[in-house]
Design an enzyme around this catalytic site. Structure first.
Site, PDB file in Angstrom:
ATOM      1  CG  MET A  45      -1.796  -1.266   1.177  1.00  0.00           C
ATOM      2  SD  MET A  45      -2.779  -1.553  -0.548  1.00  0.00           S
ATOM      3  CE  MET A  45      -4.250  -0.622  -0.254  1.00  0.00           C
ATOM      4  CG  ASN A  91      -0.601  -3.539  -8.064  1.00  0.00           C
ATOM      5  OD1 ASN A  91      -0.647  -4.284  -6.787  1.00  0.00           O
ATOM      6  ND2 ASN A  91      -1.801  -2.657  -7.999  1.00  0.00           N
ATOM      7  CG  HIS A 139      -6.661  -1.939  -8.481  1.00  0.00           C
ATOM      8  ND1 HIS A 139      -6.106  -1.042  -7.784  1.00  0.00           N
ATOM      9  CD2 HIS A 139      -7.572  -1.506  -9.071  1.00  0.00           C
ATOM     10  CE1 HIS A 139      -7.204  -0.204  -7.563  1.00  0.00           C
ATOM     11  NE2 HIS A 139      -7.836  -0.369  -8.112  1.00  0.00           N
ATOM     12  CB  SER A 190      -7.237  -5.454 -13.058  1.00  0.00           C
ATOM     13  OG  SER A 190      -8.532  -4.991 -13.429  1.00  0.00           O
ATOM     14  CG  ASP A 236      -4.141   1.371  -9.317  1.00  0.00           C
ATOM     15  OD1 ASP A 236      -3.254   0.649  -9.145  1.00  0.00           O
ATOM     16  OD2 ASP A 236      -4.865   1.992  -8.623  1.00  0.00           O
TER      17      ASP A 236
HETATM   18  C1  GAR Z   1      -6.140  -7.032  -2.227  1.00  0.00           C
HETATM   19  O1  GAR Z   1      -7.750  -6.865  -2.248  1.00  0.00           O
HETATM   20  C2  GAR Z   1      -5.543  -6.123  -3.294  1.00  0.00           C
HETATM   21  O2  GAR Z   1      -6.259  -6.386  -4.398  1.00  0.00           O
HETATM   22  C3  GAR Z   1      -5.875  -4.749  -2.657  1.00  0.00           C
HETATM   23  O3  GAR Z   1      -5.400  -4.939  -1.258  1.00  0.00           O
HETATM   24  C4  GAR Z   1      -5.798  -6.523  -0.900  1.00  0.00           C
HETATM   25  C5  GAR Z   1      -4.598  -6.996  -0.296  1.00  0.00           C
HETATM   26  O4  GAR Z   1      -4.800  -8.268   0.527  1.00  0.00           O
HETATM   27  N1  GAR Z   1      -4.605  -4.065  -3.443  1.00  0.00           N
HETATM   28  C6  GAR Z   1      -4.941  -2.768  -3.625  1.00  0.00           C
HETATM   29  O5  GAR Z   1      -5.812  -2.203  -3.183  1.00  0.00           O
HETATM   30  C7  GAR Z   1      -3.752  -2.172  -4.406  1.00  0.00           C
HETATM   31  N2  GAR Z   1      -4.089  -0.660  -4.587  1.00  0.00           N
HETATM   32  P1  GAR Z   1      -3.903  -9.418   0.734  1.00  0.00           P
HETATM   33  O6  GAR Z   1      -2.894  -8.633   1.567  1.00  0.00           O
HETATM   34  O7  GAR Z   1      -4.574 -10.150   1.639  1.00  0.00           O
HETATM   35  O8  GAR Z   1      -3.567  -9.802  -0.434  1.00  0.00           O
END
Ligand code: GAR
Length: 188
Positions: free
Chosen positions: A90, A107, A109, A136, A145
């Site tokens: 993040m 990445n 998203h 995506s 993104d």
């Molecule tokens: C996931 O949903 C991912 O797509 C999102 O954060 C979450 C992480 O979960 N990513 C974003 O929003 C990137 N901008 P995780 O730590 O359990 O993989």
């Protein structure tokens, strides 16, 4: 030769875990050489270590961004990493970092890009009255993104969905999509 993948996480790392699990298949074109985080307390780091995967943590607190990123970069290179998957990382990567790894960072998203770049994607999809949401996998460029989309999965929005229930179903799709797309990307 399997390609060496580095994964950057900031939290629970469930997408990282899906990538690590998929790499256990003998025909997987990649191996996970390092899981690194900006959060030394990230849940996913302890899980990765429990799987025998090398881990690295560096908090960016109290240092210039360039110095922080140089430490991450060094750890990735020392682990022999050839490509990077962001998995719930993040933090915005600097242009310098992206340029140093140009075309070699992807990445995941939680939206059907180009819709809903940035944060709060599920709430925004619900407020817009969308019938379909999803996730995506895209190449990381200097613009947030906005890089080439390598793969997407759709999730139908139900009338009773909240951002939380939608996020949970989309996350299930993320876990299926990310290992498949990363494998295709690294095999090409
Ligand atoms: C996931 O949903 C991912 O797509 C999102 O954060 C979450 C992480 O979960 N990513 C974003 O929003 C990137 N901008 P995780 O730590 O359990 O993989």
């Amino acid at each position: 030769m399997r390609r060496k993948l580095g994964i950057l996480i900031s939290g629970r790392g469930s997408n990282m875990a899906a990538l690590v699990e998929a790499a256990k298949a003998p025909d997987c074109p990649y191996e996970v050489a390092l899981v690194a985080s900006d959060k030394p307390e990230a849940e996913g780091l302890a899980w990765a270590a429990s799987q025998g995967v090398a881990t690295f943590a560096q908090s960016p607190k109290g240092m210039p961004k360039a110095e922080y990123e140089a430490k991450i970069d060094t750890a990735l290179r020392e682990a022999g990493v050839e490509a990077i998957a962001l998995a719930g990382y993040m933090r915005l990567l600097s242009d310098d970092f992206v340029q140093a790894w140009r075309g070699r960072i992807v990445n995941i998203h939680p939206s059907l890009l180009p819709k809903y770049k940035g944060l709060d994607t599920h709430r925004r999809a619900l407020v817009a009255g969308d019938l379909v949401a999803g996730c995506s996998v895209h190449v990381v460029t200097e613009e947030l993104d906005a890089g080439e989309v390598l793969g997407q999965a759709e999730v139908r929005i139900e009338a009773r969905d909240t951002p939380e229930t939608l996020a949970e179903r989309v996350l299930g799709e993320e876990h299926r999509l990310y290992p498949r797309v990363v494998a295709q990307w690294l095999a090409r």
